[in-house]
Design a protein around this motif. Structure first.
Motif, mmCIF file in Angstrom:
data_model
loop_
_atom_site.group_PDB
_atom_site.id
_atom_site.type_symbol
_atom_site.label_atom_id
_atom_site.label_comp_id
_atom_site.label_asym_id
_atom_site.label_seq_id
_atom_site.Cartn_x
_atom_site.Cartn_y
_atom_site.Cartn_z
ATOM 1 N N GLU A 154 0.835 -1.208 0.000
ATOM 2 C CA GLU A 154 0.000 0.000 0.000
ATOM 3 C C GLU A 154 0.868 1.256 0.000
ATOM 4 N N LEU A 155 1.933 1.240 0.789
ATOM 5 C CA LEU A 155 2.844 2.386 0.819
ATOM 6 C C LEU A 155 3.500 2.586 -0.549
ATOM 7 N N TRP A 156 3.898 1.474 -1.165
ATOM 8 C CA TRP A 156 4.506 1.552 -2.498
ATOM 9 C C TRP A 156 3.524 2.146 -3.502
ATOM 10 N N ARG A 157 2.267 1.724 -3.433
ATOM 11 C CA ARG A 157 1.269 2.249 -4.370
ATOM 12 C C ARG A 157 1.070 3.750 -4.182
ATOM 13 N N GLU A 158 1.093 4.197 -2.935
ATOM 14 C CA GLU A 158 0.884 5.619 -2.653
ATOM 15 C C GLU A 158 2.044 6.484 -3.142
ATOM 16 N N GLN A 159 3.242 5.886 -3.154
ATOM 17 C CA GLN A 159 4.438 6.666 -3.505
ATOM 18 C C GLN A 159 4.726 6.676 -5.004
ATOM 19 N N ILE A 160 3.983 5.890 -5.773
ATOM 20 C CA ILE A 160 4.212 5.857 -7.225
ATOM 21 C C ILE A 160 3.787 7.186 -7.829
ATOM 22 N N SER A 161 4.705 7.825 -8.510
ATOM 23 C CA SER A 161 4.406 9.130 -9.106
ATOM 24 C C SER A 161 4.040 9.031 -10.577
ATOM 25 N N SER A 162 4.365 7.868 -11.192
ATOM 26 C CA SER A 162 4.099 7.720 -12.627
ATOM 27 C C SER A 162 3.617 6.302 -12.898
ATOM 28 N N PRO A 163 2.652 6.133 -13.812
ATOM 29 C CA PRO A 163 2.182 4.780 -14.150
ATOM 30 C C PRO A 163 3.186 3.997 -14.989
ATOM 31 N N ASN A 164 4.221 4.674 -15.486
ATOM 32 C CA ASN A 164 5.240 4.001 -16.287
ATOM 33 C C ASN A 164 6.163 3.175 -15.389
ATOM 34 N N ASN A 165 6.686 2.101 -15.932
ATOM 35 C CA ASN A 165 7.655 1.254 -15.225
ATOM 36 C C ASN A 165 7.121 0.687 -13.914
ATOM 37 N N LEU A 166 5.824 0.390 -13.869
ATOM 38 C CA LEU A 166 5.243 -0.153 -12.640
ATOM 39 C C LEU A 166 5.879 -1.479 -12.247
ATOM 40 N N VAL A 167 6.007 -2.373 -13.218
ATOM 41 C CA VAL A 167 6.519 -3.702 -12.901
ATOM 42 C C VAL A 167 7.972 -3.642 -12.446
ATOM 43 N N GLN A 168 8.768 -2.761 -13.078
ATOM 44 C CA GLN A 168 10.167 -2.618 -12.662
ATOM 45 C C GLN A 168 10.251 -2.095 -11.235
ATOM 46 N N SER A 169 9.412 -1.114 -10.925
ATOM 47 C CA SER A 169 9.412 -0.548 -9.578
ATOM 48 C C SER A 169 8.949 -1.568 -8.551
ATOM 49 N N LEU A 170 7.923 -2.354 -8.911
ATOM 50 C CA LEU A 170 7.435 -3.383 -8.002
ATOM 51 C C LEU A 170 8.549 -4.362 -7.671
ATOM 52 N N TYR A 171 9.306 -4.770 -8.679
ATOM 53 C CA TYR A 171 10.356 -5.759 -8.468
ATOM 54 C C TYR A 171 11.566 -5.166 -7.750
ATOM 55 N N HIS A 172 12.052 -4.025 -8.236
ATOM 56 C CA HIS A 172 13.303 -3.487 -7.707
ATOM 57 C C HIS A 172 13.120 -2.712 -6.402
ATOM 58 N N HIS A 173 11.971 -2.110 -6.211
ATOM 59 C CA HIS A 173 11.782 -1.282 -5.019
ATOM 60 C C HIS A 173 10.986 -2.025 -3.945
ATOM 61 N N TYR A 174 9.764 -2.444 -4.292
ATOM 62 C CA TYR A 174 8.908 -3.133 -3.315
ATOM 63 C C TYR A 174 9.542 -4.454 -2.872
ATOM 64 N N TYR A 175 9.977 -5.270 -3.805
ATOM 65 C CA TYR A 175 10.564 -6.575 -3.482
ATOM 66 C C TYR A 175 11.828 -6.405 -2.630
ATOM 67 N N MET A 176 12.638 -5.389 -2.964
ATOM 68 C CA MET A 176 13.858 -5.141 -2.198
ATOM 69 C C MET A 176 13.523 -4.799 -0.747
ATOM 70 N N LYS A 177 12.468 -4.010 -0.549
ATOM 71 C CA LYS A 177 12.028 -3.647 0.798
ATOM 72 C C LYS A 177 11.651 -4.898 1.593
ATOM 73 N N LEU A 178 10.934 -5.810 0.951
ATOM 74 C CA LEU A 178 10.508 -7.028 1.644
ATOM 75 C C LEU A 178 11.705 -7.864 2.067
ATOM 76 N N LYS A 179 12.668 -8.020 1.170
ATOM 77 C CA LYS A 179 13.816 -8.886 1.462
ATOM 78 C C LYS A 179 14.665 -8.358 2.614
#
Length: 543
Positions: A154-179
């Motif tokens: 939810e925090l990641w979704r709120e911080q997204i400023s652009s609809p572009n590169n969603l999948v890259q951001s999900l993998y590199h940013h959100y996934y990195m946070k989880l790990k």
């Protein structure tokens, strides 16, 4: 100059992002920064190319890697090294760029001394996030992990400023946070990593459901990340198996039964990949009768509900039930269910075969290979492309071929190779030569229409040395082919082959058969004057 092409503000903006992404208080991040500095100071960055908002370069480390910096969203920066987050190569390239606008030492000092005073807004949380209580994280609670995963999403979704590169951001940013939140104990850490990668996999599919990307995006943008996540789960499980699993993991496994069901229902996209991950998790983690019986009961309830509502059977439920049958060695039930699937589902069996191979259950393996042989004709005639069939069959044959105990004891392997021709030609050819089965090797070449001049001379010599009679059909066929061409050059070649035949018959001590063959040949082609002349020149006939 780089500073003019990129703009100083953009470079300094990227520097601010790095200060938030890497913490000077984190030992891993400090080591990363140090390695990046070493690479930069060694002059390892070269072949720099820029656009208005990005930089690409090569970095010479142990091996050469390619880096692409995204200065507007630094988390989108990529490197061809195995790291799935910010790496030393990315940092070294950034330091090279930073040096064009300011001293690198200034950046490092600011990073070390940063108290985040310039970025006041970084501490301001959105009002919506203030309404949610911060969850307490328990290292040994699956529900606690899932709550954390959802909260971070939810925090990641709120911080997204652009609809572009969603999948890259999900993998590199959100996934990195989880790990980064993984427990420290090795076995619990790997189970956590398994759950984290599975969660990102599911979230990615939910993102696809929402955004409805094009087929091009699904194939070329999303699929590589989907594939990497399955690999991440596989690697985590492999690491986990190195340790004796603690009893504390049992309740987490129990909770996972329901959790992993989401893979069956979360989307209609990537069906094969979803089922592959589902089967992997069940095969490696949940292979217990108490879990299997529970899952079977749930799956049968779903199918009964579909029947009541006159709906077609869901492939995911049917495949999951097949997998439960497989885990309990109910192979007849698996084969029965498989017979109802289209012929294109043939490769779906390979993962089960691989599991049997790993366990060296040769009696069970023979039954599965027999089923593969029986099912092969329908698959070979299916509309699947040649390359896909070839790739699938190569994988299957090599899987069994490497298992030498099976290939030595069970001739069914050879029968499978024959049943899968022509797609299994290369592997079958190699197998027959390794076993020195030259007669069968010659039959294979003849069946597929290879002429003797297309075959390796060394192999022909070895075959003639070991089993000279095996080559007779090839030479007989070659002679007839050359004569049928009706030119003097071809007659000369035919005579060379006839001389080889004469030598082989002599080696076999069967000269009468040779004389009888030559007599019939000359009689059959007695009208070909040029051919008879070449036979005389070759001293095969005298009149």
């Amino acid at each position: 100059m780089l500073s003019q092409e990129l703009g100083k503000e953009r470079v300094l903006g990227a520097a601010e992002q790095i200060k938030h992404l890497l913490s000077k208080d984190d030992e891993h991040d400090r080591t990363l920064m140090k390695k990046g500095l070493i690479l930069y100071r060694q002059g390892s960055i070269f072949m720099i190319k820029t656009t208005s908002d990005s930089v690409s370069a090569r970095v010479q480390d142990v091996t050469s890697v390619e880096v692409k910096l995204d200065l507007d969203d630094f988390t989108m920066s990529t490197c061809t090294c195995p790291s799935d987050s910010i790496c030393r190569h990315i940092l070294a390239t950034f330091l090279y760029v930073y040096a064009t606008v300011d001293r690198v030492g200034t950046f490092v000092d600011r990073w070390k001394d940063d108290k985040k005073q310039p970025d006041i807004l970084a501490h301001v949380r959105k009002a919506s996030s203030l309404l949610r209580p911060e969850p307490e994280f328990n290292n040994k609670s699956l529900q606690s992990w899932l709550n954390f995963f959802d909260e971070e999403y939810e925090l990641w979704r709120e911080q997204i400023s652009s609809p572009n590169n969603l999948v890259q951001s999900l993998y590199h940013h959100y996934y990195m946070k989880l790990k980064k939140k993984a427990p420290t104990s090795p076995e619990m850490k790997q189970f956590y990593n398994t759950q984290a990668a599975t969660t990102v996999f599911i979230k990615m599919l939910q993102l696809i459901n929402e955004t409805k990307p094009s087929d091009y995006m699904l194939q070329h943008v999303y699929y590589p990340f989907i594939d990497q996540l399955i690999d991440a789960v596989s690697m985590a499980i492999r690491e986990m198996k190195r340790y004796a699993l603690p009893f504390a993991l049992d309740p987490l496994l129990d909770e996972s039964v329901e959790r992993f069901r989401e893979l069956l229902t979360c989307s209609t996209h990537y069906q094969y990949e979803r089922l592959t991950l589902y089967r992997l998790l069940w095969t490696e983690l949940l292979r217990r009768d108490k879990f299997i019986l529970r899952e079977r009961e749930w799956l049968e309830e779903q199918q009964a509900d579909e029947l009541d509502r006159d709906l077609p059977k869901t492939v995911e439920y049917e495949t999951a039930l097949m997998h439960m049958d497989f885990l309990q060695s109910r192979d007849d039930d698996v084969f029965k269910r498989l017979s109802a699937l289209p012929a294109t589902a043939y490769p779906f069996m390979f993962e089960w075969v691989e599991d049997i191979v790993k366990k060296k259950n040769y009696q069970r393996l023979s039954r599965w290979v027999t089923h593969l042989i029986d099912s092969a004709p329908d698959y070979l005639q299916s509309p699947v492309s040649f390359n896909e069939k070839r790739s699938s069959i190569r994988y299957l044959i090599n899987l069994l071929k490497e298992n030498t105990d099976f290939t030595k004891k069970d001739a069914v392997f050879e029968e499978l190779c024959a049943a899968l021709l022509p797609y299994s030609y290369s592997e079958y050819d190699d197998y027959l030569l390794t076993k020195q089965q030259y007669r069968k090797w010659v039959e294979l070449q003849t069946l597929l229409g290879f002429s003797i001049f297309e075959l390796d001379r060394f192999v022909l010599k070895e075959a003639e040395k070991a089993e000279p009679g095996s080559l007779l059909p090839l030479y007989h066929q070659a002679v007839e082919t050359e004569i049928s061409m009706r030119t003097r050059e071809n007659y000369k070649v035919a005579v060379r082959y006839l001389k080889r035949l004469k030598a082989i018959y002599k080696k076999l001590k069967n000269e009468p058969a040779w004389e009888n063959y030559l007599h019939h040949l000359t009689e059959e082609h007695r009208r070909l004057r040029a051919f008879r002349e070449e036979l005389k020149k070759g001293k095969l006939i005298h009149a």
